[in-house]
Design a protein around this motif. Structure first.
Motif, PDB file in Angstrom:
ATOM      1  N   LYS A  63     -34.956 -31.884 -12.972  1.00 59.50           N
ATOM      2  CA  LYS A  63     -33.607 -31.847 -13.311  1.00 59.50           C
ATOM      3  C   LYS A  63     -32.920 -32.510 -12.171  1.00 59.50           C
ATOM      4  O   LYS A  63     -31.779 -32.835 -12.468  1.00 59.50           O
ATOM      5  CB  LYS A  63     -33.102 -30.475 -13.793  1.00 59.50           C
ATOM      6  N   TYR A  64     -33.019 -32.239 -10.895  1.00 57.41           N
ATOM      7  CA  TYR A  64     -32.208 -32.516  -9.973  1.00 57.41           C
ATOM      8  C   TYR A  64     -32.758 -33.614  -8.956  1.00 57.41           C
ATOM      9  O   TYR A  64     -32.385 -34.570  -8.683  1.00 57.41           O
ATOM     10  CB  TYR A  64     -31.748 -31.239  -8.977  1.00 57.41           C
ATOM     11  N   ARG A  68     -32.121 -37.653  -8.310  1.00 57.22           N
ATOM     12  CA  ARG A  68     -31.270 -38.029  -7.172  1.00 57.22           C
ATOM     13  C   ARG A  68     -32.195 -38.911  -6.376  1.00 57.22           C
ATOM     14  O   ARG A  68     -31.791 -39.971  -5.598  1.00 57.22           O
ATOM     15  CB  ARG A  68     -31.107 -36.644  -6.476  1.00 57.22           C
TER      16      ARG A  68
END
Length: 337
Positions: A63-64, A68
């Motif tokens: 999710k991150y 990123r």
């Protein structure tokens, strides 16, 4: 030693590109593992083997960290190649998307989108491209018409940057919601990166990178100068326009999700020329790899330095880029570049 030297000199540029690919993969996995919560190999293995299941490591990774890291690499590659193209077309090694106002033009377009509550990914990507294209065309046409020197182009870029930043501040003063939405954007960073803004911009960036790489011979001719390029049969005005559109597309699309990251388009092309020289067949892919590695490695300490509190990666890059830019100004003829 002689055997090793002979081996290294044969296809040296291709070997350096392979090394760049390896370093890019290493930096990607380092970005996956490191952060406010360090996953390490154990956490990575848990996230990979329990894909789709609820786990802390899996949530952090998928999710991150993955979006990123992808954002870091795509934006770094785009800004570095954009800088390489702008430097070649304007015949000015101090030019970059940040120094001639291209990023600021994209930033103004982004702020206008926020003011009118236009947050669709494609709308933002197209708007920032239009803003960056307008500025890069103004700078190019002005430099051609006035036969401006290299230093004049940079000074004009400083003035354009100031004007566009003032316009951006004026809009955020009137539209408070735009100020909140663009707060992280003005520094540059990936704290709030979202797939809604990332995917449309990434599609445009990948397409533009492919086109630029296929035009490496034409860019080589452009760097020889207008008269020489025309003598060799190149349509200079047409190719200049094409390259500037591609450079604006790369910079504008990157700004749409990464914000105003300065100096990437200045630092990386110079570093890559040191390793592979000025032949764009090798320089362009190395700028893409170098930009991806540079931004990713700057983002890792940005999210680790103060625990749960992040420093925008634009701050880290500016601390590196500011002294580098001053060194570039001073290294030639006592400051007369």
């Amino acid at each position: 030693m002689k055997v090793w030297k002979r081996f290294w000199q044969q296809n040296k540029e291709k070997k350096i590109i392979v090394i760049g690919i390896v370093l890019c993969v290493i930096s990607m996995f380092a970005s996956f593992c490191l952060g406010a919560v360090n996953l390490g190999f154990g956490g990575m293995w848990e996230a990979l083997t329990h894909f789709g299941e609820q786990s802390l490591a899996g949530n952090i990774l998928w999710k991150y960290r993955v979006p990123r890291t992808f954002a870091c690499m795509v934006s770094g590659a785009a800004l570095a190649v954009s800088g390489c193209v702008i430097q070649g077309v304007l015949a000015n090694k101090l030019a970059s998307p940040s120094t001639i106002g291209v990023n600021a033009g994209a930033g103004l377009a982004f702020t206008i989108c926020c003011a009118f509550d236009v947050i669709n990914g494609w709308a933002i990507a197209v708007s920032t491209f239009a803003g960056s294209l307008l500025i890069v065309m103004i700078v190019s046409i002005t430099a051609q018409k006035m036969n401006a020197s290299r230093t004049t182009v940079i000074l004009a870029g400083v003035a354009i940057n100031s004007f566009l930043n003032a316009a951006t501040e004026a809009i955020t003063s009137v539209y408070k919601d735009a100020a909140v939405m663009s707060a992280d954007f003005r520094v540059g960073g990936f704290q709030s990166v979202s797939t809604v803004r990332l995917i449309p911009a990434a599609v445009l960036i990948v397409a533009a990178l492919i086109v630029v790489m296929t035009l490496h011979n034409e860019l080589d001719l452009m760097t020889l100068g207008e008269e020489m390029a025309q003598g060799l049969g190149l349509s200079v005005k047409k190719m200049r326009t094409i390259f500037l559109v591609l450079a604006a597309l790369l910079a504008g699309a990157s700004v749409s999700f990464a914000g105003l990251l300065g100096f990437v388009g200045l630092i990386v092309p110079h570093m890559m020329r040191f390793f592979v020289g000025g032949e764009n067949r090798y320089l362009i892919p190395m700028c893409a790899l170098g930009g991806a590695i540079f931004v990713t490695l700057c983002d890792i300490p940005a999210r680790m330095m103060f625990g749960q509190f992040e420093v925008p990666v634009g701050v880290i890059i500016s601390f590196i880029g500011g002294p580098f830019f001053i060194w570039m100004l001073l290294k030639k003829r006592g400051g007369r570049y």
